[in-house]
Design a protein around this motif. Sequence first.
Motif, PDB file in Angstrom:
ATOM      1  N   PRO A  40      29.692  41.525  40.293  1.00  0.00           N
ATOM      2  CA  PRO A  40      30.195  40.019  39.260  1.00  0.00           C
ATOM      3  C   PRO A  40      29.462  39.082  39.873  1.00  0.00           C
ATOM      4  O   PRO A  40      29.250  38.627  40.710  1.00  0.00           O
ATOM      5  CB  PRO A  40      31.811  40.087  39.702  1.00  0.00           C
ATOM      6  N   TYR A  41      29.359  38.319  38.573  1.00  0.00           N
ATOM      7  CA  TYR A  41      28.741  37.062  38.736  1.00  0.00           C
ATOM      8  C   TYR A  41      29.630  35.929  38.566  1.00  0.00           C
ATOM      9  O   TYR A  41      30.330  35.704  37.726  1.00  0.00           O
ATOM     10  CB  TYR A  41      27.408  36.629  37.600  1.00  0.00           C
ATOM     11  N   PRO A 128      29.301  49.795  48.178  1.00  0.00           N
ATOM     12  CA  PRO A 128      28.231  48.893  47.663  1.00  0.00           C
ATOM     13  C   PRO A 128      28.589  47.338  47.789  1.00  0.00           C
ATOM     14  O   PRO A 128      27.774  46.663  48.012  1.00  0.00           O
ATOM     15  CB  PRO A 128      27.998  49.281  46.081  1.00  0.00           C
ATOM     16  N   TYR A 129      29.688  47.301  47.899  1.00  0.00           N
ATOM     17  CA  TYR A 129      30.303  45.699  47.850  1.00  0.00           C
ATOM     18  C   TYR A 129      30.926  45.475  49.261  1.00  0.00           C
ATOM     19  O   TYR A 129      31.563  44.204  49.513  1.00  0.00           O
ATOM     20  CB  TYR A 129      31.577  45.267  46.636  1.00  0.00           C
ATOM     21  N   ASP A 152      34.444  38.983  46.953  1.00  0.00           N
ATOM     22  CA  ASP A 152      34.629  37.775  46.926  1.00  0.00           C
ATOM     23  C   ASP A 152      33.731  36.907  46.402  1.00  0.00           C
ATOM     24  O   ASP A 152      32.465  37.110  46.788  1.00  0.00           O
ATOM     25  CB  ASP A 152      35.053  37.400  48.586  1.00  0.00           C
ATOM     26  N   GLY A 153      33.897  36.031  45.554  1.00  0.00           N
ATOM     27  CA  GLY A 153      32.919  35.026  44.995  1.00  0.00           C
ATOM     28  C   GLY A 153      33.089  33.747  45.400  1.00  0.00           C
ATOM     29  O   GLY A 153      34.180  33.362  46.066  1.00  0.00           O
ATOM     30  N   LEU A 180      31.306  46.548  36.176  1.00  0.00           N
ATOM     31  CA  LEU A 180      31.345  45.610  37.161  1.00  0.00           C
ATOM     32  C   LEU A 180      30.359  44.826  37.425  1.00  0.00           C
ATOM     33  O   LEU A 180      30.368  43.618  37.795  1.00  0.00           O
ATOM     34  CB  LEU A 180      32.048  46.555  38.519  1.00  0.00           C
ATOM     35  N   GLU A 181      28.918  45.620  37.423  1.00  0.00           N
ATOM     36  CA  GLU A 181      27.786  45.058  37.928  1.00  0.00           C
ATOM     37  C   GLU A 181      27.295  43.902  36.721  1.00  0.00           C
ATOM     38  O   GLU A 181      26.490  42.931  37.061  1.00  0.00           O
ATOM     39  CB  GLU A 181      26.609  46.000  37.706  1.00  0.00           C
ATOM     40  N   GLY A 182      27.953  43.865  35.514  1.00  0.00           N
ATOM     41  CA  GLY A 182      27.617  42.862  34.509  1.00  0.00           C
ATOM     42  C   GLY A 182      28.642  41.925  34.177  1.00  0.00           C
ATOM     43  O   GLY A 182      28.618  41.091  33.559  1.00  0.00           O
ATOM     44  N   LEU A 183      29.785  41.927  35.132  1.00  0.00           N
ATOM     45  CA  LEU A 183      31.069  41.218  34.802  1.00  0.00           C
ATOM     46  C   LEU A 183      30.674  39.779  35.182  1.00  0.00           C
ATOM     47  O   LEU A 183      29.887  39.503  36.307  1.00  0.00           O
ATOM     48  CB  LEU A 183      31.988  41.620  35.862  1.00  0.00           C
ATOM     49  N   VAL A 184      31.385  38.686  34.515  1.00  0.00           N
ATOM     50  CA  VAL A 184      31.113  37.177  34.570  1.00  0.00           C
ATOM     51  C   VAL A 184      32.362  36.719  35.042  1.00  0.00           C
ATOM     52  O   VAL A 184      33.461  37.103  34.286  1.00  0.00           O
ATOM     53  CB  VAL A 184      30.169  36.633  33.588  1.00  0.00           C
TER      54      VAL A 184
END
Length: 239
Positions: A40-41, A128-129, A152-153, A180-184
């Motif tokens: 996530p970004y 992975p996270y 955590d972001g 999940l990898e493209g989530l913003v």
Amino acid sequence: MIFSRKKADKGRHTARRRERDDVDTGPDEEAPSSGRSTGPYDVSEAPKDGDRIDLGGLKVPVPSGVELRVQADPDGQIQNVLLAADDSLLQLGAFAAPRTEGIWDEVREDIKEQLVQDGASADEIDGPYGVELRGRVRTPEGTTEIRFVGIDGPRWMVRAVYQGRAASDPAAAAPLDAVLEGLVVDRGHEAMPVRDPLPLRLPREMHEQAGVTAPEEAPAAPAAETPAPRKRPSPRPRR
């Protein structure tokens, strides 16, 4: 896409709570970058590639073969976000976090404790996270695999819950991993108490569609309750 109108489940909370200050995350000070090469970004770092469905606090990509399901109240406030691929589900939630530290370690301990209290298995594994939780829980349909991932972001935490075959089979998880990898995540600048869920709303066109079609209820994630501080909603899967 499937819509279901359902009131939020307040759940129960355990007596043990960790006190934290409410965080004022105003625009006068920027939170540190996540430095991640995939999502996530944070919205400040989001790539411009691909289409995402704007749910407010979350911008969700929906790859081919994946179906988005949401539960929303009549005002369009979203209570639950699920992505379905074949016999697997991914439940997404995003929550406010402090400016200076993540909360996944604390939340993971809460989830693990509740799983054990409910008689379910709960094993910490490397993913992975970072550290994840994997277990087996009882549902009305029987026992199911479940996997909790926390990211955590900057001033937020995403909690992703994989259910079904995707919880243990990487091939089955691949379409949901892409979500999940493209989530913003759009945390916004307003002050929010730690662990409060980020506001999610249906886009206008989806709200109108949900209002004129007979909704089909999306299945909620079967999992343990997670305690939250000061009786506020917690980063836990909904039943």
